[in-house]
Design a protein around this motif. Sequence first.
Motif, mmCIF file in Angstrom:
data_model
loop_
_atom_site.group_PDB
_atom_site.id
_atom_site.type_symbol
_atom_site.label_atom_id
_atom_site.label_comp_id
_atom_site.label_asym_id
_atom_site.label_seq_id
_atom_site.Cartn_x
_atom_site.Cartn_y
_atom_site.Cartn_z
ATOM 1 N N LEU A 65 0.881 -1.259 0.076
ATOM 2 C CA LEU A 65 -0.103 0.112 -0.089
ATOM 3 C C LEU A 65 0.967 1.110 0.045
ATOM 4 N N GLY A 66 1.334 1.582 -1.146
ATOM 5 C CA GLY A 66 2.281 2.872 -1.254
ATOM 6 C C GLY A 66 3.575 2.224 -0.664
ATOM 7 N N TRP A 67 4.233 2.876 0.214
ATOM 8 C CA TRP A 67 5.547 2.401 0.688
ATOM 9 C C TRP A 67 5.340 1.411 1.630
ATOM 10 N N ARG A 68 4.222 1.011 2.144
ATOM 11 C CA ARG A 68 3.652 0.285 3.345
ATOM 12 C C ARG A 68 3.479 -1.172 2.793
ATOM 13 N N ARG A 69 3.960 -2.161 3.726
ATOM 14 C CA ARG A 69 3.748 -3.646 3.372
ATOM 15 C C ARG A 69 2.964 -4.061 4.606
ATOM 16 N N GLN A 70 1.678 -4.547 4.453
ATOM 17 C CA GLN A 70 0.739 -4.510 5.761
ATOM 18 C C GLN A 70 0.446 -6.276 5.530
ATOM 19 N N TYR A 71 0.270 -6.747 6.744
ATOM 20 C CA TYR A 71 -0.327 -8.002 6.958
ATOM 21 C C TYR A 71 -1.664 -8.210 6.249
ATOM 22 N N CYS A 72 -1.980 -9.317 5.930
ATOM 23 C CA CYS A 72 -3.533 -9.496 5.328
ATOM 24 C C CYS A 72 -3.865 -11.067 5.464
ATOM 25 N N GLY A 73 -4.842 -11.418 6.353
ATOM 26 C CA GLY A 73 -5.306 -12.831 6.441
ATOM 27 C C GLY A 73 -6.393 -12.732 5.523
ATOM 28 N N VAL A 74 -6.970 -13.716 4.897
ATOM 29 C CA VAL A 74 -8.272 -13.957 4.452
ATOM 30 C C VAL A 74 -8.823 -15.273 4.902
ATOM 31 N N GLN A 75 -10.010 -14.970 5.595
ATOM 32 C CA GLN A 75 -10.560 -16.178 6.470
ATOM 33 C C GLN A 75 -12.046 -16.206 5.540
ATOM 34 N N GLU A 76 -12.497 -17.585 5.908
ATOM 35 C CA GLU A 76 -13.642 -18.059 5.172
ATOM 36 C C GLU A 76 -14.809 -18.652 5.914
ATOM 37 N N ASP A 88 -8.740 -9.683 6.979
ATOM 38 C CA ASP A 88 -8.191 -9.545 8.185
ATOM 39 C C ASP A 88 -7.103 -8.688 8.393
ATOM 40 N N ASN A 89 -7.343 -7.653 8.963
ATOM 41 C CA ASN A 89 -5.866 -6.629 9.327
ATOM 42 C C ASN A 89 -6.512 -5.867 10.569
ATOM 43 N N GLU A 90 -6.186 -6.287 11.823
ATOM 44 C CA GLU A 90 -6.812 -5.798 13.212
ATOM 45 C C GLU A 90 -6.468 -4.216 13.054
ATOM 46 N N PHE A 91 -5.183 -3.792 12.851
ATOM 47 C CA PHE A 91 -5.112 -2.169 12.713
ATOM 48 C C PHE A 91 -5.978 -1.495 12.121
ATOM 49 N N TYR A 92 -6.367 -1.959 10.864
ATOM 50 C CA TYR A 92 -7.469 -1.427 10.101
ATOM 51 C C TYR A 92 -8.857 -1.577 10.627
ATOM 52 N N PHE A 93 -9.246 -2.544 10.938
ATOM 53 C CA PHE A 93 -10.634 -3.029 10.936
ATOM 54 C C PHE A 93 -11.210 -3.506 12.418
ATOM 55 N N TYR A 101 -13.433 7.245 10.719
ATOM 56 C CA TYR A 101 -12.079 7.610 11.296
ATOM 57 C C TYR A 101 -11.275 8.256 10.263
ATOM 58 N N GLY A 102 -10.149 8.975 10.805
ATOM 59 C CA GLY A 102 -9.493 9.933 10.133
ATOM 60 C C GLY A 102 -8.643 9.173 9.028
ATOM 61 N N ASP A 103 -8.621 7.620 8.940
ATOM 62 C CA ASP A 103 -7.871 7.007 7.922
ATOM 63 C C ASP A 103 -8.610 6.164 7.019
ATOM 64 N N GLU A 104 -9.636 6.632 6.642
ATOM 65 C CA GLU A 104 -10.728 6.020 5.984
ATOM 66 C C GLU A 104 -10.098 5.542 4.466
ATOM 67 N N ALA A 105 -9.465 6.670 3.878
ATOM 68 C CA ALA A 105 -8.791 6.253 2.565
ATOM 69 C C ALA A 105 -7.890 5.273 2.631
ATOM 70 N N GLU A 106 -7.146 5.159 3.697
ATOM 71 C CA GLU A 106 -6.053 4.140 3.859
ATOM 72 C C GLU A 106 -6.671 2.762 4.070
ATOM 73 N N ARG A 107 -7.907 2.565 4.840
ATOM 74 C CA ARG A 107 -8.637 1.379 5.428
ATOM 75 C C ARG A 107 -8.879 0.814 3.994
ATOM 76 N N PHE A 108 -9.928 1.855 3.282
ATOM 77 C CA PHE A 108 -10.512 1.097 2.130
ATOM 78 C C PHE A 108 -9.788 0.938 0.872
#
Length: 475
Positions: A65-76, A88-93, A101-108
């Motif tokens: 995500l830009g300069w960021r590399r973020q963890y992402c899990g996919v659960q079914e 799944d990313n607890e920081f965002y969701f 929230y102030g970081d809506e653009a980054e979250r979505f």
Amino acid sequence: MRVLFAASEAMPLVKTGGLADVVGALPKALAKRGVDVTVVLPKYGEIPSAITDRAVTAAVMEVQLGWRRQYCGVQEVTVDGVRFLLIDNEFYFKRGYLYGYGDEAERFAFFSFAVLEMLDKLDLMPDIIHCHDWQTGLIPFLLRTRYANRPGYREIRTVFTIHNLQYQGVYSRELLQDLLATGDDSFTEDSLEFYGAGSCMKAGLRFADKLSTVSNTYAHEIQTEAYGEKLDGVIRQRANDLWGIINGIDTEVYDPMNDPHLVVPYRNSQAKKRQNKTALQQELGLPIDEKVPMIGIVSRLTAQKGFDLIGEALPALMKESLQLVILGSGDPGIEAMLRETLLRNRDKMALWFGFNEGLARRVYAASDMYLMPSRFEPCGLSQLIALRYRSVPIVRETGGLRDTVESYNEYTGEGNGFTFGPATVHDLLFTLKRALSFYGREEHWDKIVANGAKKDYGWESSARLYYKLYRELVS
């Protein structure tokens, strides 16, 4: 045909509004037509643990995500026969609320990238990705730019559905360029640029293969300056790709014959409906009288929903023989106005601030009439639920309200409610008083209620049109 629904909420996992009802119910209706639908959502902390505890990890990856590399899990997890994938990313969701929230653009933006990245990881290449509202508007843009040359991605088609054009996901150009790692060429009039900033809604409108919105009237309204929210020019350019498809409701969930929240189950019996009225009167401390007409409202308390008109009309309305029950929350000024009116009219009015699903169902079941004087209403589900519960809608002629409620004609016996056009207090009061005048005339009232009971307000007809849209895209 494989379709992936991408959305920010869905019943029965998590809900703030009508979007969740649509994303929860439409896949089940499409499945009856042989469409294989999977729904992908953020894994919010608000999703009940009874659901998340059953989810299994389908993939683990990193999202750039830009300069960021973020963890992402996919659960079914499968719920009510529908397959859900949870990003799944607890920081965002994992937060207290879904939005705000102030970081809506980054979250979505993260969510949009994650949806596309998981397709490779899960070997899930759908024929169509059906995106819903601005939170997923970047997906068609990314698919046609960043992912255009990846194997398997070029063949994917996209549908972007506008549920409410007022909410657009507009953020600064610099922020979106940072998140998307994109240059100035993505911020032109034909791309994301929106009055010096960038719009996620416009991304969906520009780059999706087909567009839809939630009623035929709203599809025409948003091509005008009055309703277009500064995007009417873009929408007019895509008019040939725009479908207006009215929403339905889940008639199994909203069924007064099998609703556990009601005191007395019923279908078409006015006598049993009146028993629900007297029960609600007792619950809310109103005078118990099955003959007094009850008007119900379950709504956000905002000017968009016509509460400025209701506020001006209340002094005259409180002089009528009626009871008014309002459930909702919203604008503090509107809440204060309603509290003040209640102090002088406790025998005619009841308020519940907040939301209570059980109480909402009891309001639909108890009310003789249901009021929706919205200034604009893309589709509206409340009037459909009201009709299902044999409550006669009183609405302004806009969007989906115009498409689903026909004003009663006492000479022909046609019509399932009462409608008015101009957004004025005079027209609202005139229509309310007209409805009240027919309430006391049993032969007319029974006819209006019976007219409302004739039509099926489920998802079958809507699913048929979406299936037609999908087939057109795939072919």
